[in-house]
Motif scaffolding. Structure first.
Motif, mmCIF file in Angstrom:
data_model
loop_
_atom_site.group_PDB
_atom_site.id
_atom_site.type_symbol
_atom_site.label_atom_id
_atom_site.label_comp_id
_atom_site.label_asym_id
_atom_site.label_seq_id
_atom_site.Cartn_x
_atom_site.Cartn_y
_atom_site.Cartn_z
ATOM 1 N N ASN A 261 0.824 -1.211 0.000
ATOM 2 C CA ASN A 261 0.000 0.000 0.000
ATOM 3 C C ASN A 261 0.859 1.263 0.000
ATOM 4 O O ASN A 261 0.540 2.244 -0.676
ATOM 5 C CB ASN A 261 -0.955 0.009 1.190
ATOM 6 C CG ASN A 261 -2.063 -1.005 1.048
ATOM 7 O OD1 ASN A 261 -2.394 -1.450 -0.054
ATOM 8 N ND2 ASN A 261 -2.647 -1.399 2.175
ATOM 9 N N ALA A 262 1.952 1.261 0.770
ATOM 10 C CA ALA A 262 2.853 2.414 0.814
ATOM 11 C C ALA A 262 3.509 2.636 -0.546
ATOM 12 O O ALA A 262 3.604 3.767 -1.021
ATOM 13 C CB ALA A 262 3.914 2.218 1.898
ATOM 14 N N THR A 263 3.938 1.563 -1.183
ATOM 15 C CA THR A 263 4.537 1.670 -2.511
ATOM 16 C C THR A 263 3.518 2.186 -3.517
ATOM 17 O O THR A 263 3.830 3.037 -4.356
ATOM 18 C CB THR A 263 5.094 0.304 -2.966
ATOM 19 O OG1 THR A 263 6.111 -0.095 -2.043
ATOM 20 C CG2 THR A 263 5.670 0.378 -4.365
ATOM 21 N N ARG A 264 2.304 1.696 -3.428
ATOM 22 C CA ARG A 264 1.245 2.158 -4.336
ATOM 23 C C ARG A 264 1.002 3.656 -4.148
ATOM 24 O O ARG A 264 0.855 4.404 -5.111
ATOM 25 C CB ARG A 264 -0.050 1.393 -4.122
ATOM 26 C CG ARG A 264 -1.146 1.820 -5.112
ATOM 27 C CD ARG A 264 -2.477 1.118 -4.929
ATOM 28 N NE ARG A 264 -2.345 -0.331 -4.872
ATOM 29 C CZ ARG A 264 -2.771 -1.087 -3.847
ATOM 30 N NH1 ARG A 264 -3.373 -0.539 -2.816
ATOM 31 N NH2 ARG A 264 -2.623 -2.390 -3.864
ATOM 32 N N PHE A 265 0.986 4.118 -2.891
ATOM 33 C CA PHE A 265 0.770 5.531 -2.626
ATOM 34 C C PHE A 265 1.902 6.380 -3.212
ATOM 35 O O PHE A 265 1.658 7.403 -3.845
ATOM 36 C CB PHE A 265 0.635 5.786 -1.123
ATOM 37 C CG PHE A 265 0.428 7.235 -0.792
ATOM 38 C CD1 PHE A 265 -0.781 7.859 -1.063
ATOM 39 C CD2 PHE A 265 1.447 7.988 -0.222
ATOM 40 C CE1 PHE A 265 -0.973 9.202 -0.783
ATOM 41 C CE2 PHE A 265 1.262 9.326 0.071
ATOM 42 C CZ PHE A 265 0.054 9.927 -0.207
ATOM 43 N N ARG A 266 3.146 5.946 -3.027
ATOM 44 C CA ARG A 266 4.281 6.683 -3.604
ATOM 45 C C ARG A 266 4.165 6.735 -5.122
ATOM 46 O O ARG A 266 4.417 7.779 -5.734
ATOM 47 C CB ARG A 266 5.607 6.032 -3.195
ATOM 48 C CG ARG A 266 5.996 6.294 -1.772
ATOM 49 C CD ARG A 266 7.399 5.767 -1.470
ATOM 50 N NE ARG A 266 7.555 5.642 -0.053
ATOM 51 C CZ ARG A 266 7.251 4.550 0.652
ATOM 52 N NH1 ARG A 266 6.812 3.469 0.058
ATOM 53 N NH2 ARG A 266 7.417 4.545 1.951
ATOM 54 N N ASN A 267 3.784 5.633 -5.732
ATOM 55 C CA ASN A 267 3.602 5.621 -7.191
ATOM 56 C C ASN A 267 2.452 6.521 -7.622
ATOM 57 O O ASN A 267 2.523 7.170 -8.670
ATOM 58 C CB ASN A 267 3.395 4.191 -7.695
ATOM 59 C CG ASN A 267 4.672 3.393 -7.656
ATOM 60 O OD1 ASN A 267 5.767 3.946 -7.755
ATOM 61 N ND2 ASN A 267 4.558 2.094 -7.476
#
Length: 116
Positions: free
Chosen positions: A33-39
């Motif tokens: 989820n954190a990676t998705r948010f950064r993307n």
């Protein structure tokens, strides 16, 4: 598509949108989820300043507020995101420092207005 009128831009009207966040990353799902948010931030035109600090230019306060609303829709359920707004004039006064052992070059501020 009609482009906005940039003829009356002022360093006091142009805005910089900062997204600062704290997202849990203890489980595999939280990291995803954190990676998705950064993307999502990158897709919205932000650039990374630090790992949990992203920055984007906006040509007006109204555009900056619209960007903030889009960021708000991307926040993971257990995340905390803060959006800060600075005028171009205020951002011009910012400074970056690196430790003596750091090999990182001083980051250049982005151009005032970039159209892509």
């Amino acid at each position: 598509m009609t482009l906005p009128d940039f003829s009356n831009l002022s360093r006091y009207r142009i805005m910089w949108v900062w997204a600062l966040f704290d997202l849990p990353v203890l489980t595999k799902i939280e990291r995803k989820n954190a990676t998705r948010f950064r993307n999502d931030l990158l897709d919205l035109g932000f650039q990374m300043v630090q790992f949990s600090v992203y920055l984007r230019h906006a040509y007006s306060k109204e555009k900056a507020e619209a960007i903030a609303v889009k960021v708000g829709t991307c926040v993971p359920e257990s995340g905390h995101v803060q959006i800060l707004f600075f005028t171009d004039r205020q951002y011009q006064l910012s400074q970056s420092f690196f430790g003596k052992k750091s090999r990182m070059p001083t980051q250049q501020k982005p151009d005032q207005l970039t159209l892509f």
